[in-house]
Every structure is written in C-alpha cells, then in structure tokens.
Design a protein around this motif. Structure first.
Motif, mmCIF file in Angstrom:
data_model
loop_
_atom_site.group_PDB
_atom_site.id
_atom_site.type_symbol
_atom_site.label_atom_id
_atom_site.label_comp_id
_atom_site.label_asym_id
_atom_site.label_seq_id
_atom_site.Cartn_x
_atom_site.Cartn_y
_atom_site.Cartn_z
ATOM 1 N N MET A 123 20.747 23.438 2.198
ATOM 2 C CA MET A 123 19.384 23.017 1.850
ATOM 3 C C MET A 123 18.534 22.859 3.100
ATOM 4 N N ALA A 124 19.138 22.390 4.198
ATOM 5 C CA ALA A 124 18.384 22.240 5.446
ATOM 6 C C ALA A 124 17.868 23.586 5.931
ATOM 7 N N SER A 125 18.715 24.616 5.877
ATOM 8 C CA SER A 125 18.296 25.951 6.302
ATOM 9 C C SER A 125 17.251 26.511 5.350
ATOM 10 N N HIS A 126 17.408 26.260 4.079
ATOM 11 C CA HIS A 126 16.451 26.738 3.074
ATOM 12 C C HIS A 126 15.080 26.092 3.293
ATOM 13 N N LEU A 127 15.062 24.781 3.526
ATOM 14 C CA LEU A 127 13.801 24.080 3.778
ATOM 15 C C LEU A 127 13.098 24.631 5.010
ATOM 16 N N GLN A 128 13.875 24.873 6.056
ATOM 17 C CA GLN A 128 13.278 25.378 7.293
ATOM 18 C C GLN A 128 12.784 26.815 7.114
ATOM 19 N N GLY A 129 13.592 27.639 6.482
ATOM 20 C CA GLY A 129 13.226 29.041 6.348
ATOM 21 C C GLY A 129 12.083 29.281 5.389
ATOM 22 N N GLN A 130 12.019 28.549 4.295
ATOM 23 C CA GLN A 130 11.004 28.796 3.270
ATOM 24 C C GLN A 130 9.760 27.932 3.414
ATOM 25 N N ALA A 131 9.927 26.700 3.938
ATOM 26 C CA ALA A 131 8.784 25.773 3.997
ATOM 27 C C ALA A 131 8.425 25.316 5.401
ATOM 28 N N GLY A 132 9.235 25.726 6.392
ATOM 29 C CA GLY A 132 8.960 25.292 7.758
ATOM 30 C C GLY A 132 9.236 23.820 7.990
ATOM 31 N N LEU A 175 10.308 19.032 -5.248
ATOM 32 C CA LEU A 175 10.450 19.027 -3.798
ATOM 33 C C LEU A 175 9.127 19.412 -3.129
ATOM 34 N N ALA A 176 8.453 20.407 -3.685
ATOM 35 C CA ALA A 176 7.149 20.801 -3.152
ATOM 36 C C ALA A 176 6.150 19.663 -3.276
ATOM 37 N N ALA A 177 6.203 18.949 -4.409
ATOM 38 C CA ALA A 177 5.309 17.798 -4.595
ATOM 39 C C ALA A 177 5.606 16.715 -3.573
ATOM 40 N N GLY A 178 6.892 16.510 -3.268
ATOM 41 C CA GLY A 178 7.261 15.511 -2.266
ATOM 42 C C GLY A 178 6.800 15.891 -0.878
ATOM 43 N N ALA A 210 0.857 -1.185 0.000
ATOM 44 C CA ALA A 210 0.000 0.000 0.000
ATOM 45 C C ALA A 210 0.889 1.228 0.000
ATOM 46 N N THR A 211 0.495 2.239 -0.751
ATOM 47 C CA THR A 211 1.247 3.483 -0.786
ATOM 48 C C THR A 211 0.521 4.533 0.039
ATOM 49 N N LEU A 212 1.114 4.886 1.156
ATOM 50 C CA LEU A 212 0.579 5.937 2.015
ATOM 51 C C LEU A 212 1.279 7.236 1.642
ATOM 52 N N GLU A 213 0.503 8.250 1.307
ATOM 53 C CA GLU A 213 1.069 9.548 0.961
ATOM 54 C C GLU A 213 0.925 10.488 2.153
ATOM 55 N N LEU A 214 2.031 11.084 2.563
ATOM 56 C CA LEU A 214 2.037 11.987 3.707
ATOM 57 C C LEU A 214 2.180 13.430 3.244
ATOM 58 N N ASP A 215 1.297 14.273 3.729
ATOM 59 C CA ASP A 215 1.393 15.718 3.520
ATOM 60 C C ASP A 215 2.110 16.287 4.742
ATOM 61 N N LEU A 216 3.333 16.733 4.551
ATOM 62 C CA LEU A 216 4.148 17.219 5.663
ATOM 63 C C LEU A 216 3.901 18.691 5.990
ATOM 64 N N ALA A 217 3.133 19.371 5.148
ATOM 65 C CA ALA A 217 2.839 20.794 5.363
ATOM 66 C C ALA A 217 1.375 21.066 5.040
ATOM 67 N N PRO A 218 0.448 20.566 5.860
ATOM 68 C CA PRO A 218 -0.976 20.679 5.553
ATOM 69 C C PRO A 218 -1.471 22.116 5.386
ATOM 70 N N GLY A 219 -0.790 23.072 6.001
ATOM 71 C CA GLY A 219 -1.271 24.454 5.937
ATOM 72 C C GLY A 219 -0.826 25.223 4.704
ATOM 73 N N ARG A 220 -0.065 24.616 3.834
ATOM 74 C CA ARG A 220 0.438 25.325 2.657
ATOM 75 C C ARG A 220 0.102 24.549 1.394
ATOM 76 N N SER A 221 -0.217 25.268 0.335
ATOM 77 C CA SER A 221 -0.509 24.620 -0.945
ATOM 78 C C SER A 221 0.787 24.235 -1.638
ATOM 79 N N GLN A 222 0.681 23.320 -2.574
ATOM 80 C CA GLN A 222 1.874 22.899 -3.317
ATOM 81 C C GLN A 222 2.436 24.065 -4.136
ATOM 82 N N GLN A 223 1.545 24.879 -4.696
ATOM 83 C CA GLN A 223 1.985 26.012 -5.506
ATOM 84 C C GLN A 223 2.763 27.012 -4.647
ATOM 85 N N ARG A 224 2.253 27.265 -3.433
ATOM 86 C CA ARG A 224 2.946 28.202 -2.554
ATOM 87 C C ARG A 224 4.320 27.669 -2.161
ATOM 88 N N LEU A 225 4.366 26.370 -1.825
ATOM 89 C CA LEU A 225 5.643 25.765 -1.452
ATOM 90 C C LEU A 225 6.654 25.849 -2.592
#
Length: 432
Positions: free
Chosen positions: A311-320, A344-347, A283-298
């Motif tokens: 990249m770690a700092s960029h992910l935290q600063g831009q996507a939380g 990356l946003a899709a992931g 079974a493929t379980l898909e996890l949304d790691l940022a429920p409050g943001r849209s994919q387009q915004r991310l």
C-alpha cells in the motif's frame, strides 16, 4: 526590600519621558520622543534591551511584508480599522526606509517577507542603540516596573521599580508603557503589568496565546512520534469551519510537535482555531495533503490495481503520498479506509485533525489580548491615568507572523510617542 532615595526629575525643559520596555515599540517611541526634544530614559527588566527582538531574528529577522497595503492591513483582523491610520503613517515601506537610514539594506523574499540583507537582527539593533544613545536616550536595565508610588492626581508620574539594589522611585512628566504581551516570559514579556493596570480600572482583555501550536486529541502514537516528531509537513492546505461562520483556508507547511501540530500554516489559522476551541471545546482542522489533485482524480488513480505492491508503494506511485504524509494517513484514518479508493482519496483531500487546546501562552510566538482600545484615547493615552501612553503588544490586537507583528509594534510605538509629545506640549510644566 530596601528603598533607594527618590530620583526626582523636576519639571523643566526638556521635559522628561520614561519609556518602560526596551522592545521594538519602546525603542521606536524613544527615538521619536528624543527627536521631539524630550529627555528620554528607557527602563527594561532584562540585563539588556531588545532580547526578544534578537531571538526573533535568529532564523532571519522578518521586518515586514511586501504585499499591497490593503491586503497587509487585512491581516490584523477585527482590529485592522483602529490600527490602519497608525500603519498608514508608518507602514512597511517606511519601516524599510528607517532600516536603510541605519545602514541596513533590506530585500523581499520569495514569500513576500522582508528581511535585512544580512538576515540578522544584531547589526540592526547595534546601529539603532548607537543612534539612540547619540540622541541622548538613557538606558536603565534590570529595572522591573512595579507601578506607581502615588494615586492618580493631576499628571505627575511617580514610578516604582525593583532593581538589584532595592526599590527605586523615579518621577517623570509622562510615561510610555511598551511592556509587551505575555509570551516568552524569560525575555521580559510576562504580562506582570496586567494587575497593575486593572487596579486603575483599565479594561484589559485576557492575554491568550497567538501564533502558537495546538494539541491533538489523544496525542500521537509512540511509533509516529518516534519517526516524525519535528519533521515538516510540506505543501498542504489547512481548512477550518470556524464559529464565526467562515471557512478559513491557508496553504503552507506545518510540523509535528510532541503533543500536536505547529508551524507557519497553523500560526496563520491560530486565531480561528483558538476561538473555535474556546466556543466548542475542540476544533477540526482538515488537511489537504495533495492540493494539486482533485478528489475524483485521486480516487481513480488509487482504484488502479496494485498487484503485489505494498500500500505504501501504491500510495506513492499513484498519489504521490509518501513519508510523513503516508504515516499521517495511517495515524488518522481507520484501517478499513485503505480498502476503499474513494474513502482514501477523501482522507487525502480532507484529513481531519481534532485539536483540543492551544499550547501554553509562554510557548507562543505572540499573545492576543491586552489593553482594550476603548481604554485609551486616539493618542493611545490611558483614559484612567493622564500622561500614560501604551504601545506595542500591550494593546489588544494580534496578527500572524510574516512581519505584521513587528510593523504594528513599530507603528503603535511611534503613534504613542507622537501622542505623548502632543500631550506634553499642551500640559503646563507646573502640573506635570
């Protein structure tokens, strides 16, 4: 093994009821039968009754749930229709009132779950057992039920038990089985009753894990496990396109286990995950790691220049995204996905976890399967053996955690007891 002399309980008033299993369903049944004027003995394989009940209450005993009854009933899936009349007769509010009658106040938590004010199971169990004993209920522990000592004939019940002193046989007018499902065997729910009932011709659905964890394909890397095993993954949404054609979606949290993933979010999806793996092999379980943001915004935020930042700092600063969420992305996405803000946003919004197996039954919080409702009548009496009633997790239903399990166990225990009392009144004593 030595055999003790038969304990003969001859037909007389009050009529004798044997309740086998000292969990919530059995104890609720015993209380109702004693109130109906019957002489009740509860038999349990453990040294004391209510052991699984006490374990379930270690983190705060979740008695029931405070949501609207129609929503509450929907949590029982395919079996909600057959359970509905029993739960309407003894539902969430009735269970709270019952606890209040034992001197245990309850409250509704922020999640809607209902707990005793003290958040403990032991005070409630002590008060319950004291009330049962004062009502004349007897307890026989270290008694493992072995089945019957005779073939079905009339309504007489001659029961066999294994005890520390050898085999014991007990005769009763009627029997109520509340032996639990197949999870947590060390606390008595080991499913050993299944062959016994199948030998009678009772249709029993295979016991399967419910409210359980799942293994991920190929397992986790050593680096990921070393840092994040046992850590919670908070504020995520899980989605599953299941074999029933539905898209199952739940919000909540889960945690990384040694072999995969578990926790409340996973338990809520466990039925659909288990059935999908059974049908498809995975079974493929898909996890949304940022429920409050849209994919387009991310995607737009991640496309901003990061300069000399990692990249770690960029992910935290831009996507939380940080900590375990960032590590999970590294674990599950190919390296080149981090070079594309869109990928990356899709992931982040739909991170795929391939799950290949449920954890073993004995690790599960509860079990699915059991005595099919087609094998019992509307009083929960076995069609194959008059005078024998079934309640609790022995029956073929399942539900998520959140108070639904305990409510249904209590409701079916009460329903089976009422069915037994009704049947015993209609059954002449000289045939029982």
């Amino acid at each position: 093994m030595a055999t003790r002399s038969v304990t003969a309980i001859r037909p007389h008033l009050p009529r004798q009821a044997a309740v086998i299993g000292g969990g919530p369903a059995g104890l609720m049944a015993a209380e109702a039968l004693a109130a109906a004027g019957m002489a009740v003995t509860v038999f349990d394989t453990m040294p004391s009754v209510g052991r699984k009940f006490l374990l379930a209450g270690r983190g705060g005993l979740n008695l029931t749930h405070g949501e609207a009854l129609d929503s509450f009933l929907s949590r029982y899936g395919a079996r909600h229709g057959v359970l509905e009349p029993m739960i309407r007769a003894f539902g969430p509010q009735a269970l709270r009132d019952w606890a209040h009658g034992l001197g245990v106040e309850t409250f509704v938590g922020s999640s809607g779950r209902v707990f005793p004010q003290e958040m403990k199971a032991a005070p409630l169990l002590r008060a319950w057992l004291a009330r049962l004993r004062s009502a004349g209920v007897r307890f026989e522990v270290r008694h493992r039920w072995l089945g019957w000592a005779d073939e079905p004939a009339g309504t007489r019940q001659l029961l066999r038990f294994s005890t520390p002193d050898g085999e014991r046989r007990v005769e009763a007018d009627a029997v109520l089985l509340a032996l639990g499902g197949g999870s947590w065997a060390k606390f008595g729910s080991d499913g050993a009753w299944v062959p016994c009932l199948r030998a009678l011709g009772v249709e029993v659905a295979e016991l399967q894990p419910a409210n359980c964890g799942f293994d991920v394909a190929a397992g986790w890397s050593t680096h990921f496990l070393t840092r994040f095993k046992g850590q919670p993954l908070k504020n995520v949404v899980g989605r599953l396109a299941a074999t029933d054609g539905q898209c199952h979606e739940r919000a909540g949290e889960c945690l990384v286990s040694a072999t995969g993933i578990e926790g409340g979010l996973i338990y809520a999806l466990s039925t659909a995950l288990r059935d999908t793996i059974s049908a498809r092999g995975q079974a493929t379980l898909e996890l949304d790691l940022a429920p409050g943001r849209s994919q387009q915004r991310l995607a737009a935020e991640l496309a901003r220049p990061r300069g000399s930042r990692s990249m770690a700092s960029h992910l935290q600063g831009q996507a939380g995204i940080k900590g375990i969420k960032a590590a999970l992305l590294r674990e599950c996405l190919p390296q080149d996905a981090f070079d594309s803000p869109a990928r990356l946003a899709a992931g982040i919004k739909s991170l795929p976890l391939t799950l290949t197996a449920a954890r073993p039954l004995d690790e599960a919080i509860s079990s699915a399967g059991g005595v099919r409702f087609e094998a019992v009548d509307d009083r929960l009496m076995l069609r194959a053996r008059p005078g024998v009633f079934v309640a609790g997790e022995m029956l073929d239903w399942e539900a998520p955690t959140g108070g639904y399990l305990l409510t249904a166990c209590s409701a079916t225990g009460l329903a089976a007891a009422r069915g037994l009392a009704d049947w015993i009144v209609q059954t002449p004593a000289d045939t029982a």
